[in-house]
Design a protein around this motif. Sequence first.
Motif: not given
Length: 339
Positions: A45-58, A60-72
């Motif tokens: 699910d996280m991979a799909a969210l990242e592919e959609g631009g809703f989260i990003a990996q700041p 390598t080897s880190a977790g994910r953070v929301p993008t502006d699109k994800g916050y929206r």
Amino acid sequence: MSEDRRLEVLRAIVEDYVQTREPVGSRVLVERHALGVSPATIRNDMAALEEGGFIAQPHTSAGRVPTDKGYRLFVDRLSTVKALSSPEKRAIQVFLEDAVDLDDVVDRSVRLLAQLTQQVAVVQYPSLRRSALRHLELVPVGDTRLLVVIITDTGRVEQRTLELTSAVPEQVVHELRARLNVAVAGRRLADARAPLEEIVHAFGVVEQPLVTSVITVVEDALAEESEERIVMAGTANLARSGTDFTQTIRPVLEALEEQVVLLRLLTEMAEDSAGVTVRIGRETQHAGLAETSIVAAGYGADGETVARIGSLGPTRMDYAGTIASVRAVARYLSRILAS
């Protein structure tokens, strides 16, 4: 991946990142949230969210953070807003009701909102051009000076001094005051111009220069652009959010110093909606505010919005809590202006 589960994963990532300021990994989501699926499914699910631009990996080897699109997406699908407690609501009411005039109300509102959100609070001062006239007062000051006092339905008071070439006739001033208030009370500037101009013809030729001068002063005061201003509080709160900005908070502070930037932004948000509106990151359309979000709501009297109040902070903000605070202060502010 189901749409509902994707939203749940995104919600969990946003809430955890807002609370911890740390990138969120799949293991943490499994431990903290009852998502009802396996870690492998969450990773997908996280991979799909990242592919959609809703989260990003700041990095390598880190977790994910929301993008502006994800916050929206999170804000647009926000189904519940944190309700303020009864003590909080009572404190807001008491604090604002103790204000002695409009300036005090605005000052108290902005300081209160900054305290509630721990962010920068911004209050747009009630515009004369969007306010209705409640009362006009003419006060002779000496033999050849006349004080023109303009009082709006929002409690705003403007004063102008008119210098005359001859003594002020008391009877003319009395009659002019009465006619002015009958003609413009309850009207906005756009609706008051015609009645004001008609008043001139109700006086004799000798009195008309005085009447025209007074009406010109009133019209000029109501049409001034300089009254479009804002009041801010809580700028120091940005220092506590320093780690939320990739460089420094300097661009944000510089943008805040340019009041025209915030006035434009609040005006545009007013055009979007009369209720609570949210601009996230680059939606502010100002480079200095690209890493911030602003939540704003309109306030006014008798159901008419005359200005906006808002809270500005990093995109990693508690949107539900900020929306609740902005909405509550705006409502109490409106009640006080209408009383």
